[in-house]
Design an enzyme around this catalytic site. Structure first.
Site, PDB file in Angstrom:
ATOM      1  CG  ASP A  53      -1.959  -1.088   1.192  1.00  0.00           C
ATOM      2  OD1 ASP A  53      -2.351  -1.500   0.082  1.00  0.00           O
ATOM      3  OD2 ASP A  53      -2.374  -1.552   2.275  1.00  0.00           O
ATOM      4  CE1 TYR A 119       4.022  -6.882   3.480  1.00  0.00           C
ATOM      5  CE2 TYR A 119       3.534  -9.228   3.547  1.00  0.00           C
ATOM      6  CZ  TYR A 119       3.510  -8.008   2.878  1.00  0.00           C
ATOM      7  OH  TYR A 119       2.978  -7.940   1.615  1.00  0.00           O
TER       8      TYR A 119
END
Length: 253
Positions: A53, A119
């Site tokens: 994003d 992540y």
């Protein structure tokens, strides 16, 4: 037509995310495709391992693309790898780097062949801001119980329906994912969350982190995570944490 694999790092601060968009040229995919297309005089599209994003960073994003034989000018694929590396060094902005280019197998696809992704979400948990890494971690000075967050994280491991942790309210595909590991540790003033799974939904890491932080701040007990999972309702989970603390660390094939 050789297939090329790239590993890419980027500071996502000023970009609108990974995926190319018609309304802006400020995307990672768009920047790389523009350079390749201009260099070789034809439209060249790249496939990434997944989207990040706006504002999210990457340490090890992976992408692949194919170069038509007409672009090779008699060079071997290995010679083209070196040429591509030099092109990226010369033309990419300083907040994007291609750290590796190599020839991949004919069937390699950066998204379809993914086995695991890792992540990292970083929180600077001190009364004062981190001046030098402020773009790469969230500043939150609230006292946080790391052990409570670790207990809550155990309930998230394994295969579950993570609908409650999905930021896309119109998600039509399956929201079932498998999380293999969640590591939460304090490193000086930093609290670092590391997630490894077979894939993650839109905003999933940021919502998981927001929920675990709520546990760490005693908003609710660790066991509450079980009820949130079962509810499959986004509003039951914690907040979506800001983008700057999140980095796509590694993609495993």
């Amino acid at each position: 037509m050789a297939n090329y694999k790239m590993i890419i790092q980027y500071d996502g601060t000023r970009y609108k995310g990974w995926q190319r968009q018609k309304t802006t040229d400020q995307t990672i995919q768009g920047k790389i495709e523009a350079i390749l297309s201009r260099q070789y005089g034809r439209t060249i599209e790249i496939d990434g391992s997944g989207r990040t994003d706006a504002g999210v960073h990457a340490h090890g994003q992976v992408a692949n693309f194919r170069l038509p034989d007409a672009c090779c000018a008699g060079k071997t694929p290995e010679e083209l790898c070196e040429e591509l590396r030099q092109i990226f060094v010369q033309y990419l902005p300083e907040d994007i780097a291609v750290t590796e280019v190599r020839v991949a197998s004919e069937r390699f696809h950066s998204r379809l062949n993914v086995v695991k992704k890792t992540y990292v979400y970083r929180i600077w948990n001190a009364d004062y801001p981190n001046v030098f890494e402020r773009k790469y971690m969230l500043h939150d000075n609230r006292p946080m119980d790391v052990e409570a967050m670790r207990q809550a994280a155990q309930y998230l491991l394994g295969k579950h329906d993570f609908a409650a942790f999905c930021g896309n309210a119109k998600m039509k595909k399956s929201t079932v994912r498998t999380i293999h590991e969640i590591d939460i540790r304090r490193i000086g003033e930093e609290i670092r969350f590391t997630y490894t799974g077979n894939g993650f939904l839109q905003n999933m890491i940021r919502i998981l982190t927001g929920t675990l932080v709520d546990v760490g701040c005693s908003v609710y007990p660790p066991e509450r995570v079980v009820e949130i999972l079962a509810s499959k309702v986004r509003a039951e989970a914690g907040p979506t944490m800001p983008a700057q603390g999140l980095t796509l660390w590694e993609v495993i094939y």
